[in-house]
Design a protein around this motif. Sequence first.
Motif, short mmCIF file in Angstrom:
data_model
loop_
_atom_site.label_atom_id
_atom_site.label_comp_id
_atom_site.label_asym_id
_atom_site.label_seq_id
_atom_site.Cartn_x
_atom_site.Cartn_y
_atom_site.Cartn_z
N VAL A 32 0.65 -1.11 0.01
CA VAL A 32 0.17 0.31 0.09
C VAL A 32 0.69 1.36 0.23
N VAL A 33 0.55 2.10 -0.91
CA VAL A 33 1.10 3.45 -0.97
C VAL A 33 -0.20 4.46 -0.46
N ALA A 34 0.17 4.99 0.81
CA ALA A 34 -0.89 5.63 1.46
C ALA A 34 -0.39 7.09 1.38
N THR A 35 -1.21 8.21 0.66
CA THR A 35 -1.02 9.44 0.40
C THR A 35 -1.74 10.33 1.02
N ILE A 48 0.34 0.26 10.42
CA ILE A 48 0.13 -0.78 9.48
C ILE A 48 1.47 -1.76 9.43
N THR A 49 2.60 -1.19 9.08
CA THR A 49 3.94 -1.85 9.05
C THR A 49 4.14 -2.67 10.67
N GLY A 53 1.99 -5.49 7.96
CA GLY A 53 1.46 -5.13 6.65
C GLY A 53 2.85 -4.35 5.69
N THR A 54 2.36 -4.27 4.47
CA THR A 54 3.66 -3.49 3.81
C THR A 54 2.86 -2.19 3.28
N ALA A 55 3.51 -1.15 3.84
CA ALA A 55 3.00 0.03 3.36
C ALA A 55 4.15 1.26 3.40
N VAL A 56 3.86 2.33 2.48
CA VAL A 56 4.77 3.43 2.63
C VAL A 56 3.93 4.59 2.68
N TYR A 79 7.19 -0.05 -5.25
CA TYR A 79 6.51 -1.48 -5.44
C TYR A 79 6.15 -1.84 -6.53
N GLY A 80 6.28 -0.87 -7.69
CA GLY A 80 5.80 -1.27 -9.22
C GLY A 80 4.44 -0.39 -9.58
N VAL A 81 4.02 -0.62 -10.57
CA VAL A 81 2.87 0.16 -11.10
C VAL A 81 1.55 -0.37 -10.26
N PRO A 82 1.00 0.64 -9.94
CA PRO A 82 -0.20 0.42 -8.93
C PRO A 82 -1.41 -0.34 -10.02
#
Length: 252
Positions: A32-35, A48-49, A53-56, A79-82
């Motif tokens: 997850v990319v949280a913005t 989350i982490t 969980g995996t998030a930035v 992470y790559g393309v959402p």
Amino acid sequence: MRLQNKIAVVTGAARGIGAAIAHRYAEEGARVVATDVSSAGEEVVAAITSKGGTAVFFQADVSKASEVQALLAFAKENYGVPTILCNNAAINIPGSVVETEEEVWDRTMKVNVKSMFLTSKYFLPEMIEAGGGSVVNMASANSFVAEPRLSAYVTSKGAIHMLTKQMALDFAADNVRVNCICPGWVDTTFNDAHADLFGGRDHVLKSIQDIQPIGRTIQPIEIANVAVFLASDESSAMTGSAVVVDGGLSAK
Ligand SMILES: NC(=O)c1ccc[n+]([C@@H]2O[C@H](COP(=O)([O-])OP(=O)(O)OC[C@H]3O[C@@H](n4cnc5c(N)ncnc54)[C@H](O)[C@@H]3O)[C@@H](O)[C@H]2O)c1
């Protein structure tokens, strides 16, 4: 793990419904990319982490093209393309058309509607190249029913409903599904300024039964669970849909 191997971007993730969605997406295995425009999103990502969980977090104002482009670059770098884009960020400044300043009207359209245009404009070409994905737009019960002294907000939410349907048509053949969620009154601070015009939150909540037949506010996780379903392959035949999660508010 319904979102295993998926890469998700959630806007407006620093608190409220967006934070709940970021948590649930990560729990279901997404990276997850949280913005958010607010740096408080850092704390959401830390929570989350800490649960595994995996998030930035990336700080951005999603109403600005350059910041949306930077967000996409950040997501790809990490992470790559959402393949999941959850457009949730919004503002809610109450007032009739007479009470609403022109600047507030323009800002509301920019943050609530143009942000979805911008994220979609820049994310979709790459999402399509990656094989497709799911866009989840946060609309509202106000996409269908209006409320007094909420002119800019209800107009923006009506527009999101139609943007969702329109995008669904353009990208169905590319395996990109576009749906929206239409919540009723959710238990966040989002509606407080509007409630203040009618005697305050506590006063308005006394008659919640008249507004929302389930007789209570909705919890953010009850919206986040639907956002998981729409992001997942379980909703594979759904596109252009408006999923109403409003405790019966718009049934009247
Ligand atoms: N709370 C409700 O009753 C309710 C009902 C229907 C729909 N919604 C919708 O749900 C979504 C989330 O609402 P919420 O109740 O969690 O509100 P909230 O105010 O708690 O969260 C909104 C988040 O969006 C962020 N944000 C605002 N402008 C931004 C920008 N330009 N760029 C990036 N981030 C920005 C804020 O900083 C905040 O963290 C909104 O789209 C709202 O319209 C809420």
